[in-house]
Design an enzyme around this catalytic site. Structure first.
Site, mmCIF file in Angstrom:
data_model
loop_
_atom_site.group_PDB
_atom_site.id
_atom_site.type_symbol
_atom_site.label_atom_id
_atom_site.label_comp_id
_atom_site.label_asym_id
_atom_site.label_seq_id
_atom_site.Cartn_x
_atom_site.Cartn_y
_atom_site.Cartn_z
ATOM 1 N N CYS A 57 22.931 -29.709 -14.658
ATOM 2 C CA CYS A 57 24.104 -29.885 -15.668
ATOM 3 C C CYS A 57 24.224 -28.836 -16.730
ATOM 4 C CB CYS A 57 24.108 -31.588 -16.203
ATOM 5 S SG CYS A 57 22.474 -31.690 -16.550
ATOM 6 N N HIS A 71 26.332 -33.414 -22.874
ATOM 7 C CA HIS A 71 25.440 -32.570 -23.337
ATOM 8 C C HIS A 71 26.310 -31.751 -24.555
ATOM 9 C CE1 HIS A 71 22.448 -34.116 -20.457
ATOM 10 N NE2 HIS A 71 22.610 -33.096 -19.831
#
Ligand SMILES: NC(=O)c1ccc[n+]([C@@H]2O[C@H](COP(=O)([O-])OP(=O)(O)OC[C@H]3O[C@@H](n4cnc5c(N)ncnc54)[C@H](OP(=O)(O)O)[C@@H]3O)[C@@H](O)[C@H]2O)c1
Length: 331
Positions: A127, A240
């Site tokens: 990711c 994130h």
């Protein structure tokens, strides 16, 4: 229209895959939802109606066109060969095949050319690697990258659905004055942060840091790029955040970088110093675009600039990127 299987349909990424396929109107004739034997018989609601979860068997993939895997690296190692043998094109979210030189590791905005000659298996990146490469790839027109210094602020969703539940539970316990007992990750998570939970490897970097480093070089086709990285888990549910210092071989102009980023695919510039409004998880959650801001010169180095980037890692960091790969294959 295509017959699609999702392995790991009950997980954080699998659930998001179901939503993204529906939202983007991927042309599906039949959808098969798969998970562990523990979940067999449970139901999930999808755009194709309510589906009963099945466990993976020897003939699960007969007749399947696209198989999305998001059930951990071991399940991918076990079942991806079965799916390929049955003729399915596999898009694998796990780390099992990402660094295999025969397997393309693809972010469609960054290296779509890698999809040629895929041989029936495409790996979806880690990711952070996906979010990072979308943010920096457009800046390659400013010159060759010399070095990246990266710090991450990673959310619970990167560790799966159970980690998200555990963060909520620990936060409730902490607020109610009850003992906070970590159940999924090793450390207290509510009102805390810690070095990424992946195992520390022989070079002193943890597994996440090594994955991001290797995968970023593979996606950008820059095997010699210097990358210095620290990955940290923060008590955020999803999305994130990544701080990036990019050093180029020659001096760079910040305003030019800002203009390039504003026009780049998959990016929304969130760079408003007057309101002090920059990329943050609450704005990035649920969004397909990566937010990029705090575009600044580096006063210590005229060859470098700084960025703050935030992306929904269940979307661009996982499910959305996987579906975009499938879309690129059917055009
Ligand atoms: N979370 C992220 O942001 C992210 C990003 C990129 C890649 N990935 C990768 O995607 C994968 C899934 O991550 P996640 O976060 O979605 O994890 P998760 O929420 O823990 O979900 C794991 C899924 O795997 C299934 N599973 C477990 N054992 C299985 C078996 N023997 N056969 C079939 N299915 C099985 C689980 O089914 P049950 O519900 O039945 O246990 C569940 O659906 C991992 O490989 C991870 O590295 C995750």
């Amino acid at each position: 229209v295509y017959k699609v299987a999702i392995v790991g349909a009950t997980g954080a990424v699998g659930q998001e895959l179901l939503k993204v396929l529906a939202h983007r109107e991927f042309p599906i004739a039949r959808l098969v939802a798969l998970a562990s034997p523990r979940s067999a018989g449970r139901t999930v609601s999808t755009a194709m109606g309510v589906l009963t979860i099945r466990e993976v068997t020897a003939n699960t993939f007969d007749d399947i066109d696209f198989a999305f895997f998001s059930a951990g690296a071991q399940r991918s190692r076990d079942f991806v060969p079965v799916a390929r043998q049955a003729g399915a094109t596999v898009i694998d979210n796990s780390s099992a095949f990402r660094m295999d030189p025969q397997v393309p590791l693809v972010v469609p905005e960054v290296n779509p050319e890698a999809l040629q000659n895929h041989g029936g298996l495409i790996a979806n990146p880690n990711c952070v690697a996906a979010i990072l490469t979308v943010a920096i790839a457009p800046l390659r027109v400013l010159g060759t990258f010399q070095r990246l210094v990266v710090s991450t602020y990673q959310s619970a969703s990167g560790a799966g659905a159970l980690a998200m539940e555990d963060l909520k539970k620990q936060t409730r316990c902490a607020l109610e004055g009850q003992p906070v007992v970590p159940r999924v990750l090793a450390h207290p998570y509510a009102f805390n942060l810690f070095s990424h939970d992946s195992e520390v490897e022989d070079n002193g970097y943890n597994g996440e840091e090594n994955k991001v480093t290797q995968e970023t070089k593979k996606i950008l086709s820059t095997p010699d790029l210097g990358i210095s990285i620290t990955c940290v888990r923060v008590p955020i549910l999803r999305a994130h955040t990544v701080s990036i210092n990019i050093e180029f071989q020659s001096p760079v102009a910040v305003q030019q970088a800002r203009e390039i980023l504003a026009a780049a695919p998959g990016i929304r510039l969130a760079d408003d110093p007057e309101r002090n409004h920059f990329p943050m998880p609450s704005d990035a959650t649920g969004k397909e675009d990566i937010l990029v801001g705090r575009v600044r010169a580096d006063p210590s180095n005229p060859h470098a600039l700084n960025l703050l980037v935030c992306g929904d890692q269940l979307l661009k960091g996982a499910a959305l990127n996987a579906v975009q790969i499938a879309e690129a294959l059917i055009i």
